[in-house]
Design a protein around this motif. Structure first.
Motif, short mmCIF file in Angstrom:
data_model
loop_
_atom_site.label_atom_id
_atom_site.label_comp_id
_atom_site.label_asym_id
_atom_site.label_seq_id
_atom_site.Cartn_x
_atom_site.Cartn_y
_atom_site.Cartn_z
N PRO A 21 30.76 65.40 -4.01
CA PRO A 21 30.96 66.45 -3.00
C PRO A 21 30.19 67.73 -3.40
N LEU A 22 29.33 68.18 -2.48
CA LEU A 22 28.38 69.24 -2.86
C LEU A 22 28.55 70.52 -2.07
N GLN A 23 28.31 71.63 -2.74
CA GLN A 23 28.15 72.92 -2.07
C GLN A 23 26.87 73.55 -2.61
N ILE A 24 25.95 73.88 -1.72
CA ILE A 24 24.72 74.56 -2.16
C ILE A 24 24.99 76.06 -2.24
N VAL A 25 24.59 76.66 -3.36
CA VAL A 25 24.72 78.11 -3.52
C VAL A 25 23.32 78.65 -3.81
N VAL A 26 22.90 79.62 -3.02
CA VAL A 26 21.54 80.16 -3.14
C VAL A 26 21.62 81.45 -3.97
N THR A 27 20.99 81.42 -5.14
CA THR A 27 21.19 82.53 -6.09
C THR A 27 20.10 83.61 -5.99
N LYS A 28 20.42 84.74 -6.60
CA LYS A 28 19.49 85.88 -6.78
C LYS A 28 18.98 86.43 -5.45
N ILE A 29 19.80 86.39 -4.41
CA ILE A 29 19.30 86.82 -3.10
C ILE A 29 19.02 88.32 -3.05
N ASP A 30 19.52 89.05 -4.05
CA ASP A 30 19.19 90.49 -4.08
C ASP A 30 17.70 90.70 -4.33
N PHE A 36 19.18 67.03 -6.04
CA PHE A 36 20.00 66.91 -4.83
C PHE A 36 20.09 65.45 -4.39
N ASP A 37 18.94 64.78 -4.34
CA ASP A 37 18.92 63.38 -3.89
C ASP A 37 19.78 62.50 -4.81
N TRP A 38 19.68 62.76 -6.11
CA TRP A 38 20.47 62.00 -7.09
C TRP A 38 21.96 62.21 -6.84
N LEU A 39 22.36 63.46 -6.60
CA LEU A 39 23.78 63.79 -6.40
C LEU A 39 24.31 63.18 -5.10
N VAL A 40 23.48 63.22 -4.06
CA VAL A 40 23.89 62.64 -2.77
C VAL A 40 24.09 61.13 -2.94
N LEU A 62 25.93 73.48 -11.33
CA LEU A 62 24.73 72.84 -11.85
C LEU A 62 23.50 73.48 -11.20
N GLY A 63 22.39 73.48 -11.93
CA GLY A 63 21.16 74.02 -11.37
C GLY A 63 20.09 74.10 -12.43
N LEU A 114 25.73 73.18 -6.38
CA LEU A 114 24.33 73.05 -6.83
C LEU A 114 23.63 74.37 -6.50
N LEU A 115 23.14 75.03 -7.54
CA LEU A 115 22.54 76.34 -7.37
C LEU A 115 21.03 76.22 -7.18
#
Ligand SMILES: Nc1nc2c(ncn2[C@@H]2O[C@H](COP(=O)(O)OP(=O)(O)OP(=O)(O)O)[C@@H](O)[C@H]2O)c(=O)[nH]1
Ligand SMILES: [Mg+2]
Length: 232
Positions: A172-181, A163-167, A53-54, A147-148
């Motif tokens: 159960p959450l994993q944050i993934v930080v995208t487009k780091i290139d 994020f607050d809604w999901l918490v 999701l994101g 959560l992206l």
């Protein structure tokens, strides 16, 4: 005296080639299953699900293709709002236990529509359509939600709201930080620190680039914890 024939055979012991292969199951097959907008359309059974999701355009579909090493599995677009339905993909992961023994895991990867895109919300101010909330709240097989967050924009209020809604919902959450290139090393460091602070979770955020497949092993390992844990 007869001369010995020259051979190209290498002398000495055979070289040992080492390649860094992470332990644990690897994704070996991925296939589109179904698109849904309501509960009675979800696939039946008790196969575990990992959802993504994101914000629209954050790079969900690209990340799914990178993770599964399958270009074209999920549709990618430069225009936000491409994914409009809950898309289920059948995934098979395989682990070699020994030379003769292997273990296979079947699971669903779920691509959710992006939030924060005005056209899909048709003027309503909800965070996301009710069918997305229904899925997140009511799917008993959802074991992990990734959560992206776009690495370039760590402080978007809508991401914090999501994020607050999901918490609050206890997902159960994993944050993934995208487009780091797209970030230089200084920006990467400072934005990752902001993300850690803004989105505290049990496991640290995973920086990801679908372009370069950075973070793929880490994310795979995180998902493996769910699969192997489920089997045990
Ligand atoms: N440089 C770079 N571009 C990326 C990366 N991931 C995605 N993109 C680009 O970002 C745009 C959006 O990618 P999508 O994967 O379609 O994003 P999405 O979150 O699925 O979008 P919606 O389905 O519309 O919500 C595309 O132009 C991608 O090529 C990445 O890791 N690096
Ligand atoms: Mg998409």
């Amino acid at each position: 005296m007869q001369k010995r024939k020259k051979t190209n055979k290498p002398q000495g012991p055979a070289p040992v080639y080492t390649r860094k292969v992470p332990a644990g199951p690897r994704i070996i097959a991925a296939k589109y299953n179904i698109s849904c907008v309501k509960e009675d359309q979800y696939p039946e059974g008790d196969t575990v699900e990992v959802a993504f999701l994101g914000r629209s355009n954050v790079g969900k579909s690209s990340l799914i293709n990178s993770l599964c090493n399958y270009r074209g599995l999920a549709l990618v677009s430069g225009q936000p709002g491409k994914t409009k339905t809950i898309n289920f993909f059948d995934i098979e992961s395989k682990e070699n236990i020994s030379e003769t023994e292997e273990r296979r895991y079947n699971w669903f990867l779920v691509d959710l529509p992006g939030y924060g895109f005005a056209k899909t919300n048709k003027g309503n101010r909800d965070l996301w359509s009710s069918f997305i909330a229904d899925y997140i709240l009511h799917s008993p097989r959802l074991m992990l939600l990734c959560l992206l967050i776009d690495g370039r924009h760590p402080e978007m209020p809508i991401d914090k709201q999501a994020f607050d809604w999901l918490v609050q919902a206890g997902v159960p959450l994993q944050i993934v930080v995208t487009k780091i290139d797209k970030l230089n090393s200084k920006e990467r460091q400072s934005n990752l620190a902001k993300i850690k602070e803004l989105y505290p979770t049990e496991t640290p955020p995973i920086p990801y680039s679908s372009l370069k497949h950075t973070g793929r092993e880490l994310l795979q390992q995180r998902i493996n914890e769910i699969l192997v844990g489920d089997e045990a």
